[in-house]
Design a protein around this motif. Structure first.
Motif, PDB file in Angstrom:
ATOM      1  N   ASN A 188      -9.502   7.771   4.494  1.00  0.00           N
ATOM      2  CA  ASN A 188      -8.788   7.042   5.540  1.00  0.00           C
ATOM      3  C   ASN A 188      -7.289   6.944   5.325  1.00  0.00           C
ATOM      4  N   SER A 189      -6.866   6.948   4.054  1.00  0.00           N
ATOM      5  CA  SER A 189      -5.429   6.814   3.883  1.00  0.00           C
ATOM      6  C   SER A 189      -4.829   8.199   3.726  1.00  0.00           C
ATOM      7  N   GLU A 217      -6.171   8.776  -4.494  1.00  0.00           N
ATOM      8  CA  GLU A 217      -7.383   8.811  -3.666  1.00  0.00           C
ATOM      9  C   GLU A 217      -8.359   9.839  -4.233  1.00  0.00           C
ATOM     10  N   ASN A 239      -9.744  -0.046   8.353  1.00  0.00           N
ATOM     11  CA  ASN A 239     -10.185   1.201   7.741  1.00  0.00           C
ATOM     12  C   ASN A 239      -9.591   1.390   6.352  1.00  0.00           C
ATOM     13  N   SER A 240      -9.210   0.322   5.699  1.00  0.00           N
ATOM     14  CA  SER A 240      -8.674   0.460   4.339  1.00  0.00           C
ATOM     15  C   SER A 240      -9.683   1.213   3.492  1.00  0.00           C
ATOM     16  N   GLY A 241      -9.189   2.166   2.738  1.00  0.00           N
ATOM     17  CA  GLY A 241     -10.092   2.920   1.885  1.00  0.00           C
ATOM     18  C   GLY A 241      -9.952   2.524   0.432  1.00  0.00           C
ATOM     19  N   GLN A 267       0.796  -1.215   0.000  1.00  0.00           N
ATOM     20  CA  GLN A 267       0.000   0.000   0.000  1.00  0.00           C
ATOM     21  C   GLN A 267       0.835   1.275   0.000  1.00  0.00           C
ATOM     22  N   ARG A 277     -15.197  11.002   3.894  1.00  0.00           N
ATOM     23  CA  ARG A 277     -14.202  10.386   4.781  1.00  0.00           C
ATOM     24  C   ARG A 277     -13.041   9.789   3.992  1.00  0.00           C
ATOM     25  N   ARG A 314     -12.097   9.151  -5.759  1.00  0.00           N
ATOM     26  CA  ARG A 314     -13.303   9.775  -5.235  1.00  0.00           C
ATOM     27  C   ARG A 314     -14.032  10.541  -6.320  1.00  0.00           C
ATOM     28  N   ASP A 326     -14.320   1.068   9.689  1.00  0.00           N
ATOM     29  CA  ASP A 326     -13.869   2.242   8.948  1.00  0.00           C
ATOM     30  C   ASP A 326     -14.735   3.452   9.259  1.00  0.00           C
ATOM     31  N   GLY A 327     -15.635   3.307  10.209  1.00  0.00           N
ATOM     32  CA  GLY A 327     -16.517   4.425  10.507  1.00  0.00           C
ATOM     33  C   GLY A 327     -16.059   5.266  11.683  1.00  0.00           C
TER      34      GLY A 327
END
Ligand SMILES: Nc1ncnc2c1ncn2[C@@H]1O[C@H](COP(=O)(O)OP(=O)(O)O)[C@@H](O)[C@H]1O
Ligand SMILES: Nc1ncnc2c1ncn2[C@@H]1O[C@H](COP(=O)(O)OP(=O)(O)O)[C@@H](O)[C@H]1O
Ligand code: SF4
Ligand code: SF4
Ligand code: SF4
Lengths: 282, 432, 386, 438
Positions: D334-335, D344, C364-366, A129, D332, D348, C62-63
């Motif tokens: 997160n990374s 990202e 919480n991986s997005g 990642q 939101r 989005r 993830d919330g």
């Protein structure tokens, strides 16, 4: 006879190709590579697709299968989607039938894929990642040093005393590089240093998929960077792996080619199965 | 946990002795093919050396091998080998260094290949990774493996149920397996004799560690400490060699105290003692010298550390007891530092801060080791709160050179020392 | 009720980081107590028999915005302990009377001590389990541990836990195990009718609802799912392994299916499926629970395999009995047990020609793109070459 | 007069503060660090002395009754026109450098067209842009030559390249190659001459005429003062690269702590978000650091993150905050891996989220990370000071305020427009104390 299109929507560019497949014969009808540069990639893909059809003198209705890959899952006019590693493996075997492993080096990810002679994925490994040591990083540094993309390779090849980047993080590594500039390290040595750390990671990927011998074809945006390629070959040799990395002038198209060819394969298979609905794939 | 390979500036007799002991054990290990001795691999925390000696087996500690490889700067390559073979980047680097070493023929520091273990003694004290580690080794070597489960002191105490469980495992699982593999019958009186030796040496080790209460401290209880605990934590506890070694060290340190000297460093005697620190967490081995230098260059001496308690909390009163041979082994295993719960660990560090009149706490947080690291940030807060002394936090790894960033550690330590300084001379500075 | 209604309820429970349902349960009667537990396994029967609500805590998903939790953990430690700390510090768990930390790894183990320091006065117990499976060695140790838990809870509630109550609780949980197995069985037979995200949410609901209510919910779902009209997709069948502690975000589970993989077995929330067979309801209940643990537990990375040849047996059995075409090793980043276990399991898969892939995630991986890519390629290769 | 200098060699910007022996700040200077560190230190110092000179001029003018009430106006004009002089000078340098770089086989046969195009670009830049950029009411996107010249170069370049029939990439490349050389050359020339030229332009611009004679003397007086650099203290990320002896170097943590204390003596907690680090610092009532935490090895959620986002959106850093403020909801994120910020964002956007909402989410993500670091250093105690480059970003500040309130209740939050100089301020004070209080 099957006419297929392959569209590879990447983060940096959209690659589009057109193929005619008849039994064992494949004919490459056309290709386009469009840099995205803040434009809508889906619109770009559509334009490119139609432009290609026009060049080839075909109509949209002539095409039997439009296969997407990369981030093209939601392209509205596709017939089916194949995932990048599937397509890169197939594209690599098309470009170099000897290839038994593929190294797809893109802007943010590196992927190593081991495949068989038919282009079937046997195993793969992706970088994690964290974007450390990515192509994006090389691109940033080159811009910072005022070096054009096609110059990188030849400069890197001139290095006499490469300076290796130690930071794990791509961002902090940028600072390392800036430090190097102020210490008077030359651009070739800096670039080669970056190539060394990237090549190290890529070689590690190759090793972890068990690519111990034979031909590795590099695909993706950075495949044409000769400096990286040379460094990679040095690195695998150091690791005592009996593989040689190659590129092909059409390396950037590997994904799109693979998509088109799998599209043809799937089309024929489904046709054989008697016109089964394509819904599942679409 | 042994002398590094590059030459010492000053060689005290105890250092020479320790070097010989270690070399001797490696020679014994790599000579088992000729001698016919059997090898058992086990871990430092929960190391049952006395018991192993009862079966005439040779003790091999993979952790110590990893440290050796770290100090000789070859662990990095081994870890990468293991990662290439499919081991995750995220897990303990001792395990990967060990697996990588195996892939390279298991070459001991004396240049000879180590034998495959005849038995794995999975004494699972204070760390879950141990269990997986030996499962992985068993997967490779397919050799007899015996698990000795040591319950964790979740409530901060050793219960009868725990102790009974360990003793029962010793009797019904561990000893029978030893007898089977070694062909030697267990003799409890032999064990008693070894335990007597242990207790003797333990007295002196504690004396040595506590000598740091002097000002200036004659020892560094972390960087130097890892040498002092070496024989006790590895293949020598219970031997007469260890008894002699600790006698020798004690005499040398008594001499240093008389002369008012500070600790020995790789560059000779430490000059001025400017900061007294307590350190929590294992050291970094790949850059051990550079790491240490960051301290002694600034006049910082470590007066107490938790790492020197991973193989037993002797300074808190535990001694091997020849009168209750199996019970004492159980108590020993149950009492190792990382088998203590977090509140106990905090209390111990607080006690060290006070007993050793430290200026501050330093936590060296190790990426590999969740057993140590998970919770250290809370420990730091608690110590700051309870003692009012400043604490600092640095992050490195055991044997993975990729995670030792000299510049980062230096930046942190410098800021920390300047902070301690500024705090001391606070009044005068704030005048403006 | 349709499956959609049931799942909507589950989803609401899943997203509710304040545990409103459990709070309400507790408020209904002032003598009620709630005992929370972390993954992987605790004998919920004992809590239930004490008249308390066992509440499963699986981190913040993830919330949850983690602010203070990060202050307690270095970047190289998995997510679940930090989001759990956040839940605690942000008072979302203030109604919880006790917390059980099962023996699973060093992180959860140390978290038990942190909980003691952070929340003095609460009932906190690190709950050790035997890694020795002999009745007279590990078994008697574990029976004693269970009894200590029993006494601890008795002390907390001021009430004795009778053997009869325990036997009754074991029966209720036996029913729960049966229904859970039924849902899993149905998914394995007709995965297009029972999407994995739904199975997942159903199981999550079981962590926060009283078991009786969960049993009811499962029965209703099973009935409703029979009537679902959905057509089979061109997907391959996979078993997920390694996700027993920190849970992936729901989107990740969905992404795997979207990318062409039917999940036919998994190890999410294995507390529900830890015991493979019903626990005996006669005789000494504590001993029954202990023996069930020794002899009926599924295999997982947090457990020691006594014999080398047993490693991977359970996974291969999962593959075989569910006619799976491959295994996805999906482990939380920095998860020691899962990641250390993986190479051994992977070897077993290779030996038996079971294809597999592996990746890591965080709760919480997005970014799902790399996940889709990998699962998709896996599905592609099975699809194109089968 | 004796001056004390603090230099904060940051990862993105280098800041200098010049102080007098009483602890009064005379001048502040800033430059891009993305060049040679020695040069960056020199340039920032030079800029700080220029600013100090302006302070001296102000002091002198304030004594002149004839210009009473108009001093601010005069100084603003003087500063602007001085910058204009500098800009035009550097533009000339850049032009020459670019043209000199058009050589080698890559350009064989095309040199003339390229040089022609470059000349045209620079002509337009000089003639159209200099005035526009430095008009009295103009809002400039950045203080740095690289950004000022760069953004306009791109736009003009694209047109010119199209007209000339050459690839735009070529011009872009010439710019990239040359800007670094130009940046590495400290500004040359006679400062006093530039001040005088600027003064002439101010006179021309001023709405009503000024008494030229009355101005001459005070300005000459100010220009004649000899500023002596008595003691310099360096700090910041690149401090080890400074050619200073050890006692002239302080940790940036201490400097930030002290700097924040000087600006707001009641401060107990300081948050600094710079280019690639985020620090949470606790100080006592004397400005002494008692605890600190910072990120290392991972640049997630630092200022550079915003840089990547701005690049991705082809916007200036100054514009991100205002756009994010228009958000109606926050997505939101997160990374916070800096390098993935762009990806990202694209993800989005592809999902149909609005730019401003995503941006708001990105800002929140950074601040969440910062909150964790503060929490790790011991939380927030009243008063709380936010410093560093990101403090200039209103959207970041908004998220911060909200998070502080949610987590720590009512706390006084200090943000100074000059907060980017906090580290340098602390360093200059250390320099002063080294001499005055030694
Ligand atoms: N000739 C080249 N030499 C070196 N790098 C190149 C070359 N062409 C493209 N690149 C780099 O390739 C990357 C994009 O690769 P690509 O495979 O298209 O990525 P994606 O598929 O993610 O869009 C960019 O970082 C770009 O700078
Ligand atoms: N005018 C501005 N508006 C918004 N953000 C800014 C502005 N100026 C600088 N920044 C942010 O501040 C960061 C640089 O901060 P700075 O404190 O100078 O860092 P360093 O000390 O590491 O050089 C940049 O990466 C940018 O994100
Ligand atoms: S280390 Fe750097 S590249 Fe990696 S996650 Fe952090 S910011 Fe991103
Ligand atoms: S995790 Fe820690 S205690 Fe366990 S083996 Fe690794 S270093 Fe040793
Ligand atoms: S995710 Fe893994 S490492 Fe983290 S707490 Fe759970 S079992 Fe332990």
């Amino acid at each position: 006879m099957t006419i297929t299109a392959g569209i590879d929507i990447g983060t940096g560019a959209v690659k589009t190709v057109l193929f005619r497949v008849e039994g064992d014969k494949t004919e490459w009808l056309g290709k386009r590579n469009d840099r995205i540069r803040q434009r809508d990639p889906f619109k770009l893909a559509e334009e490119a697709y139609h432009a290609l059809l026009e060049e080839a003198g075909l109509k949209a209705s002539d095409v039997d299968y439009v296969a997407t890959t990369g981030e093209g899952e939601s392209l509205h006019f596709h017939t089916g989607h194949f995932y990048s590693m599937t397509t890169h493996a197939r594209g690599a075997v098309y470009l170099n039938p000897e290839a038994r492993a593929v190294l797809d080096i893109g802007a943010l990810h590196g992927r190593a894929i081991r495949n068989d002679e038919r282009g079937k994925v046997e195993t793969y490994k992706m970088t994690s990642q964290c974007a450390s040591g990515s192509g994006q990083f090389l691109e940033n540094i080159a811009r910072y040093l005022g070096i054009a993309q096609d110059e990188i390779g030849s400069l890197s090849n001139q290095a006499d005393n490469p300076e290796v980047v130690s930071s794990i993080c791509a961002v902090l590594a940028e600072t390392d590089v800036i430090n190097m500039v102020s210490r008077g390290i030359t651009a070739p040595n800096i670039l080669k240093g970056i190539h060394i750390s990237m090549a190290g990671r890529l070689a590690k990927l190759l090793k972890s998929i068990g690519a111990r011998e034979g031909v590795v074809l590099c695909t993706g945006g950075l495949a044409l960077d000769e400096g990286l390629l040379n460094t990679l070959n040095e690195s695998v040799k150091e690791q005592k792996m009996n593989v040689t990395a190659f590129n092909h002038p059409d390396s950037p198209f590997a994904g799109a080619i693979g998509a088109a060819l799998w599209g043809a394969f799937r089309h024929e298979k489904l046709a054989r199965l008697g016109g089964q609905q394509l819904a599942a794939a679409a | 946990m042994s002398a590094a390979t590059s030459p010492e500036v000053i060689k005290e007799p105890s250092m020479v002795k320790q070097k010989e002991m270690i070399a001797g054990n490696y020679d014994r290990l790599t000579g088992t093919k000729e001698s016919g001795e059997k090898v058992v691999s086990t871990f430092v925390p929960g190391n049952l050396n006395e018991l192993i000696m009862c079966f005439d087996m040779v003790n091999n500690l993979p952790e110590t091998n990893a440290i050796q490889n770290g100090m000789r700067k070859v662990s990095g390559g081994m870890i990468m080998d293991a990662e290439k073979a499919g081991h995750s980047e995220d897990v303990c680097t001792y395990v990967k260094a060990d697996i990588g070493m195996m892939g390279r023929g298991n070459i001991a520091p004396n240049g000879k290949p180590m034998p495959a273990p005849d038995m794995l003694l999975l004494s699972y004290t204070g760390c879950f990774t141990f269990m997986k580690w030996f499962e992985l080794l068993r997967h490779e070597y397919k050799c007899p493996t015996v698990m000795l489960q040591i319950p964790y002191q979740g409530d901060g105490k050793i219960t009868k149920n725990m102790r009974d469980f360990v003793v029962k495992q010793l009797k019904e699982e561990v000893i029978p397996m030893f007898e089977k593999v070694s062909g030697v019958k267990f003799d409890i009186d032999r064990l008693r004799e070894y335990l007597k030796n242990s207790a003797k040496a333990e007295d002196n080790l504690v004396w040595v560690l506590e000598s740091a209460k002097n000002r200036p401290s004659p020892i560094d209880a972390y960087f130097g400490g890892v040498y002092y605990i070496g024989p006790m934590f590895t293949a020598f506890r219970g031997t007469t060699d260890a008894v002699e070694y600790y006698d020798l060290v004690r005499k040398e340190i008594e001499q240093r105290i008389r002369e008012g000297k500070g600790p020995i460093t790789p560059e000779g005697d430490m000059k001025e003692e400017k900061y007294r620190l307590v350190v929590e967490g294992p050291p970094n081995w790949t850059s051990f010298r550079e790491f240490w230098k960051l301290f002694y260059d600034e006049g910082a001496v470590v007066v107490a550390s938790s790492y020197t308690k991973v193989g037993g909390l002797y300074d808190q009163g535990f001694r091997h007891d020849p009168n209750d041979p199996l019970g004492t082994l159980a108590d020993y295993c149950l009492g190792c530092y990382t088998n203590n719960n977090l509140p106990q660990r905090v209390e111990l560090l607080e006690k060290y801060m006070n007993d050793y009149q430290a200026d501050g706490l330093l936590i060296n947080s190790i990426k590999s080791c969740n057993s140590f690291s998970a919770g250290q940030l809370l420990m730091m807060r608690e110590i700051e709160k309870r003692t009012g002394k400043p604490a600092a936090f640095i992050e490195t790894d055991l044997v993975d050179p990729r995670y030792f960033s000299h510049a980062n550690v230096k930046n942190r330590l410098e800021s920390y020392f300047q902070m301690v300084d500024q705090k001391r001379s606070g009044a005068s500075l704030a005048a403006a | 009720m349709s499956t959609a209604d049931i799942i909507a309820r589950c989803e609401a429970l899943y997203e509710d980081l304040d545990f409103t349902a459990a709070r309400k349960w507790k408020e209904a009667d002032p003598s009620r107590k709630v005992i929370a537990y972390m993954p992987v396994y605790v004998p919920r029967e004992i809590i239930h028999a004490a008249g308390m609500l066992p509440l499963g805590i699986m981190g913040g998903g993830d919330g949850l915005e983690v602010i203070h939790g990060d202050a307690y953990y270095q970047s190289y430690i998995c997510r679940i302990p930090r989001s759990t700390i956040e839940l605690g510090l942000s008072k979302r768990m203030d109604f919880v009377d006790g917390m059980l930390f099962p023996s699973i790894c060093d992180v959860i183990r140390n978290l038990s001590g942190m909980w003691k320091l952070l929340f003095p006065g609460k009932y906190v117990r690190y709950f050790d389990v035997p890694q020795n499976y002999r009745d007279d060695v590990g078994g008697s140790y574990y029976t004693n541990e269970l009894n200590e838990l029993r006494e601890g809870l008795e002390h907390l509630s001021g009430r004795k836990i009778t053997d009869d109550a325990l036997r009754a609780s074991i029966a209720v949980y036996n029913e729960n195990r049966r229904l859970v197995q039924a849902v899993y069985g149905m998914r394995s037979r007709e995965p297009w009718k029972v999407p994995s995200s739904e199975v997942y949410l159903l199981m999550r609901a079981g962590l926060v609802l009283p078991v009786e209510e969960h049993n009811q919910m499962l029965s209703e779902y099973l009935a409703a799912a029979e009537n679902v009209k959905a057509s089979k997709r061109d997907n391959c069948r996979v078993v997920i392994n390694g996700s027993f502690c920190e849970q992936p975000p729901l989107n990740l589970i969905k992404s795997i299916e979207l990318a062409g993989c039917y999940i036919v077995d998994d190890d999410y929330m294995i507390v529900h499926r830890w015991l493979r067979n019903p626990v005996s309801t006669g005789g000494d209940p504590m001993q029954n629970l202990s023996l069930a643990f020794l002899h009926e537990s599924i295999a997982t990375a947090a457990k020691y395999d006594d014999k080398e040849e047993d490693k991977g047996k359970y996974l291969l059995e999962q593959v075989r009995s569910n006619a799976a075409e491959g295994v996805i090793f999906a482990a939380p980043s920095f998860c020691d047990p899962a990641l250390l276990e993986r190479p051994m399991l992977a070897d077993r898969c290779s030996e038996h020609n079971v294809p597999y892939i592996s990746f890591k995630y965080a709760e919480n991986s997005g970014q799902m793109q790399p996940i889709r890519e990998q699962a998709g390629t896996f599905a592609d290769s099975i699809k194109l070459w089968s | 007069m004796e001056c004390f200098v603090g230099i904060d060699l940051g990862s993105t910007t280098t800041k200098a503060v010049v102080m007098d022996d009483k602890g009064q700040v005379l001048g502040r200077g800033i430059t891009n660090s993305r060049s040679n560190y020695d040069t960056a230190a020199r340039v920032s110092k030079l800029e700080a002395f220029i600013d100090a000179r302006l302070s001296l001029i102000r002091r002198e003018l304030e004594k002149v009754p004839a210009v009473a009430g108009r001093v601010d106006e005069i100084l603003a004009g003087l500063t602007r026109n001085f910058r204009r002089e500098q800009f035009v000078e550097q533009l000339g340098d850049l032009e020459q450098t670019c043209i000199a770089n058009v050589e080698g086989p890559r350009f064989a046969g095309k040199e003339k067209v390229i040089v022609g195009a470059l000349t045209e670009v620079f002509r337009r830049l000089r003639e159209e842009e200099a005035d526009k950029l430095f008009a009295p009411t103009a809002q400039r996107k950045s203080d740095f030559f690289r950004d000022l010249a760069g953004s306009r170069f791109m736009q003009i370049g694209e047109e010119v390249a199209r007209d000339a029939g050459i690839p735009f990439d070529t011009l872009l490349h010439m710019y990239d190659k040359s800007i670094i050389e130009v940046e590495n050359r400290p500004p040359s020339g006679d400062m006093n001459r530039k001040f005088r030229t600027a003064m002439e332009r101010v006179r021309g611009e001023m709405s009503s005429a000024l008494d030229t004679a009355a101005l001459g003397a005070p300005i000459d007086a100010a220009l004649d003062v000899d500023m002596v650099e008595r003691y310099v203290v360096g700090t910041g990320y690149g401090r080890v690269r400074l050619p200073f002896p050890k006692e002239h170097i302080r940790s940036e943590i201490l400097c930030h702590g002290l700097g924040a204390h000087l600006m707001y003596p009641k401060t107990r907690t300081v948050l600094d978000i710079g280019g690639q680090d985020t620090k949470g610092i606790q100080i006592d009532e004397k400005g002494i650091v008692v605890n600190f935490q910072m990120n290392d090895r991972c640049a997630a959620g630092t200022g550079r993150y915003l840089g990547y986002v701005a690049d991705e959106m082809n916007m200036g850093l100054h514009e991100l905050g205002p756009l994010a403020m228009k958000a109606t909801k926050s997505i939101r994120i997160n990374s916070t891996c800096t390098v993935f910020a762009g990806a990202e964002l694209r993800d989005r956007l592809a999902l149909g989220d609005k730019r401003e909402d995503i941006l708001a989410g990105l800002h929140r993500a950074i601040m969440l990370r910062a909150m964790s670091i503060i929490s790790r250093s011991g939380g927030i105690t009243d008063e709380f000071t936010f410093t560093g480059g990101v403090a200039k970003n209103e959207a970041a500040v908004k998220e911060l305020r909200q998070l502080v309130k949610e987590n720590y209740g009512e706390v006084k939050i200090n943000i100074d427009p000059d907060s980017i100089y906090t580290g340098a301020l602390g360093a200059s004070e250390f320099a002063r104390r080294a001499v005055v209080e030694a």
